[in-house]
Design an enzyme around this catalytic site. Sequence first.
Site, PDB file in Angstrom:
ATOM      1  N   CYS A  27       0.956  -1.138  -0.211  1.00  0.00           N
ATOM      2  CA  CYS A  27      -0.184  -0.121   0.032  1.00  0.00           C
ATOM      3  C   CYS A  27       0.784   1.252   0.071  1.00  0.00           C
ATOM      4  CB  CYS A  27      -1.107  -0.007   1.006  1.00  0.00           C
ATOM      5  SG  CYS A  27      -0.194   0.216   2.818  1.00  0.00           S
TER       6      CYS A  27
ATOM      7  N   CYS B 105      -4.420  -1.050  -1.791  1.00  0.00           N
ATOM      8  CA  CYS B 105      -5.011   0.175  -1.908  1.00  0.00           C
ATOM      9  C   CYS B 105      -5.013   0.670  -3.173  1.00  0.00           C
ATOM     10  CB  CYS B 105      -4.284   1.255  -0.618  1.00  0.00           C
ATOM     11  SG  CYS B 105      -2.847   1.856  -1.575  1.00  0.00           S
TER      12      CYS B 105
ATOM     13  N   CYS C  55       4.703  -0.207 -10.493  1.00  0.00           N
ATOM     14  CA  CYS C  55       5.578  -1.028  -9.434  1.00  0.00           C
ATOM     15  C   CYS C  55       6.847  -1.472  -9.960  1.00  0.00           C
ATOM     16  CB  CYS C  55       4.678  -2.269  -9.148  1.00  0.00           C
ATOM     17  SG  CYS C  55       3.256  -2.063  -8.170  1.00  0.00           S
TER      18      CYS C  55
END
Length: 169
Positions: free
Chosen positions: A12, A88, A96
């Site tokens: 998150c 989230c 990422c």
Amino acid sequence: MSEKIFNVLFLCRGNSARSIMAEAILEREGTGRFKAYSAGSHPRGEVHPYAADLLQKFNHPVDGLRSKNWDEFSSDDAPKMDFVFTVCDQTANEVCPTWPGKPMTAHWGCTDPVAVEGTEAEIRAGFADVYGQLANRISVFVNLPLAALDRLSLQRRLDEMGGKAKEMV
């Protein structure tokens, strides 16, 4: 021959509540089968006190929990992940890092309890709600017949658990 222990990373943005709670829940529920980790794209640097209180209330060890950057898990010497779950929406929409081990990924979005406004009781109830959502998903996850599912079937089940499919880099 011992059974494989699967590495699982929960992500998150702040790594202070949702991903920390998921790490603690899986660490206990998946003992012997799973090793849990958590991280954030922009870690707050500390575990939220309400998250720590709630985890202690449910008898989770909190001593080793810490807020950390997801870069710790993208280096060549990092543990190879088998699964990476975003918890989230903000982090699910970020680019990422590339995770060693080419893990399966899914988005298990939860409301941010840190953003809940109101009385202390209402805020703590928000943390408890998120804990319950994560505990339910993790309970289903640890009971999946991982060895019996092909990769595509497993990916479909993981996505269903989060309520929607999410492709991560």
